[in-house]
Enzyme design. Structure first.
Site, PDB file in Angstrom:
ATOM      1  CG  ASP A   1       0.376  -0.413  -2.292  1.00 29.89           C
ATOM      2  OD1 ASP A   1      -0.682  -1.081  -2.257  1.00 29.89           O
ATOM      3  OD2 ASP A   1       0.388   0.831  -2.276  1.00 29.89           O
TER       4      ASP A   1
ATOM      5  CB  THR B   1      -8.651  -2.831   5.368  1.00 27.01           C
ATOM      6  OG1 THR B   1      -8.111  -3.333   4.140  1.00 27.01           O
ATOM      7  CG2 THR B   1     -10.144  -2.652   5.226  1.00 27.01           C
ATOM      8  CG  ASP B   2      -2.827  -1.030   3.949  1.00 24.06           C
ATOM      9  OD1 ASP B   2      -3.449   0.023   4.196  1.00 24.06           O
ATOM     10  OD2 ASP B   2      -1.908  -1.090   3.093  1.00 24.06           O
TER      11      ASP B   2
ATOM     12  CG  LEU C   1      -2.259   0.288 -11.795  1.00 23.86           C
ATOM     13  CD1 LEU C   1      -2.077  -0.049 -13.283  1.00 23.86           C
ATOM     14  CD2 LEU C   1      -3.424  -0.521 -11.228  1.00 23.86           C
ATOM     15  CB  SER C   2       1.636  -0.372  -6.183  1.00 17.82           C
ATOM     16  OG  SER C   2       0.683  -0.111  -5.228  1.00 17.82           O
TER      17      SER C   2
ATOM     18  CE1 TYR D   1      -3.439   5.378   1.778  1.00 14.90           C
ATOM     19  CE2 TYR D   1      -1.971   6.156   3.511  1.00 14.90           C
ATOM     20  CZ  TYR D   1      -2.548   5.125   2.810  1.00 14.90           C
ATOM     21  OH  TYR D   1      -2.265   3.821   3.159  1.00 14.90           O
TER      22      TYR D   1
HETATM   23  C1  GLA Z   1      -2.291   3.000  -1.063  1.00 11.74           C
HETATM   24  C2  GLA Z   1      -1.380   2.607   0.099  1.00 11.74           C
HETATM   25  C3  GLA Z   1      -1.753   1.232   0.639  1.00 11.74           C
HETATM   26  C4  GLA Z   1      -3.235   1.146   0.944  1.00 11.74           C
HETATM   27  C5  GLA Z   1      -4.063   1.671  -0.226  1.00 11.74           C
HETATM   28  C6  GLA Z   1      -5.535   1.760   0.124  1.00 11.74           C
HETATM   29  O1  GLA Z   1      -2.091   2.131  -2.148  1.00 11.74           O
HETATM   30  O2  GLA Z   1      -0.042   2.586  -0.342  1.00 11.74           O
HETATM   31  O3  GLA Z   1      -0.979   0.947   1.780  1.00 11.74           O
HETATM   32  O4  GLA Z   1      -3.533   1.833   2.129  1.00 11.74           O
HETATM   33  O5  GLA Z   1      -3.638   2.939  -0.655  1.00 11.74           O
HETATM   34  O6  GLA Z   1      -6.053   0.504   0.394  1.00 11.74           O
END
Ligand code: GLA
Length: 376
Positions: A166, A29-30, A119-120, A218
């Site tokens: 993230d 959604t971001d 997990l970023s 993505y």
């Molecule tokens: C990744 C991207 C985020 C977000 C998510 C999905 O983590 O880095 O910005 O779009 O996917 O919600």
């Protein structure tokens, strides 16, 4: 000898830490200007640094042994650096582009955010690097600016067209709370999230499935959303307020489903927040599971390992479960009674074994503080 001294033959002058994240709900959604609801994890990336007078960045990683990667601060450009070092170099590039006068540095990256687990770890690395590089330069920026510059590093230097969730979670995370972020206005509100007080746990299931095609897929999802917004005549899919009519105005079944995911997911975020604020934490479970189904069927970003993790968690008694992050591998989360954690782990591991998947790893998501200086 510290690890830093092992590599560079001297001690670091300072360090910065920034955590990984899980997103409770609000996936993909971001970049549609919508709402997200992440928390910062207790797992973090730490960046130790000491200044250099020669304008060089020498970058080493405790997780990737080998000689330091050397880059010239003045010569930074997208494509110049690859692999993990690109996240640090890209952050330096974005800070310089913002007018920050950086100094050269010896840099050691360390930490315990598993890589490739969704997990970023990359956002945590960007943000911790920003903190260390800014501190060495004697500069300070508002937190929102740090998050946006870290995102710019990832978008324009690394080449991954991510949204801001993230980096925002890593910089703004708060112990004991979720962050409700409006990714259009960048206004954020903390939502208390004390699961232990409720006898609950949020278990992270790292499927250890490699992110397959994640970048290309993505970018393709993002492009579809932008295309749908143009066709619907709205600035972003967040602005669709009549889903039925929007779907009837799109001919393409795939675009219809992409739009349905974004619009329903955005609504689920606000529904989850309302339930949490009314104190009914267990009631969010079905919304988490509905989010997974939407990501699996409409947005098509799940994978067999994530689906098996979610199904096994639900069979083991979880109130709700879903993939978290970008998808195509990475991690799932499950909301479960504290007394049910062991059974859940056992059942998910057994389901993975019988499907012939790599053994999953587990951790508990406990909301932690974000971006801050490391105390010596
Ligand atoms: C990744 C991207 C985020 C977000 C998510 C999905 O983590 O880095 O910005 O779009 O996917 O919600």
């Amino acid at each position: 000898m510290t690890a830093f001294a092992d590599v560079f033959g001297r001690e670091p002058e300072l360090g910065w830490r920034s955590p990984g994240r899980v997103n409770l709900i609000g996936e993909h959604t971001d970049y549609n200007d919508g709402f997200v609801l992440p928390l910062a994890l207790e797992r973090e990336v730490r960046v130790l640094a000491a200044p250099r007078g020669d304008g060089l960045l020498r970058l080493a990683s405790a997780q990737t042994p080998g000689p330091p990667v050397e880059v010239v601060l003045d010569g930074l450009a997208p494509g110049a650096v690859e692999g993990w070092a690109a996240y640090v170099a890209g952050t330096a590039w974005a800070l310089q582009g913002h007018g920050v006068d950086l100094v050269g540095a010896d840099v050691l990256v360390d930490g315990d955010v598993p890589r490739g687990a969704g997990l970023s770890s990359s956002a945590a690395l960007e943000c911790a690097s920003a903190g260390a590089l800014l501190a060495l330069a004697g500069a300070e920026l508002p937190l929102v600016e740090v998050a946006l510059l870290a995102q710019r590093a990832e978008n324009d230097f690394v080449g991954m067209p991510c949204g801001v969730m993230d980096q925002f979670a890593s910089t703004h995370g708060r112990a004991g709370a979720l962050l409700l972020l409006d990714t259009r206005s960048l206004e954020a509100r903390t939502i208390p999230f004390d699961l232990a007080a409720e006898g609950l746990r949020l278990v992270v299931i790292d499927t250890r499935a490699p992110h397959r095609l994640v970048d290309g897929e993505y970018a393709a999802r993002r492009a579809s959303c932008e295309q749908a917004a143009v066709l619907l005549g709205v600035p972003a899919l967040r602005d669709v307020d009549d889903l039925g009519s929007a779907m009837s105005r799109l001919d393409d079944d795939v675009l219809q489903r992409r739009v349905r995911h974004v619009v329903t997911e955005n609504a689920r975020v606000l529904d989850v927040v309302a339930l949490l604020e009314s104190g009914d934490v267990r009631a969010i479970g079905p919304l988490l599971t509905a989010s997974h189904e939407s990501l699996r069927d409409d947005y098509e970003v799940s994978c067999p390992e994530l689906d098996v993790a979610v199904e096994a968690a639900l069979s083991a008694g979880a109130h709700g479960a879903r993939m978290t992050g970008g998808g195509f591998g990475g991690s799932a989360i499950a909301l479960v009674e504290a007394s049910g954690v062991d059974a859940l782990r056992r059942d998910v591991a057994a389901a993975f074994a019988s499907a012939g998947f790599t053994e999953p790893a587990f951790l508990e998501a406990v909301p932690a503080d974000g971006y801050r200086r490391l105390q010596p």
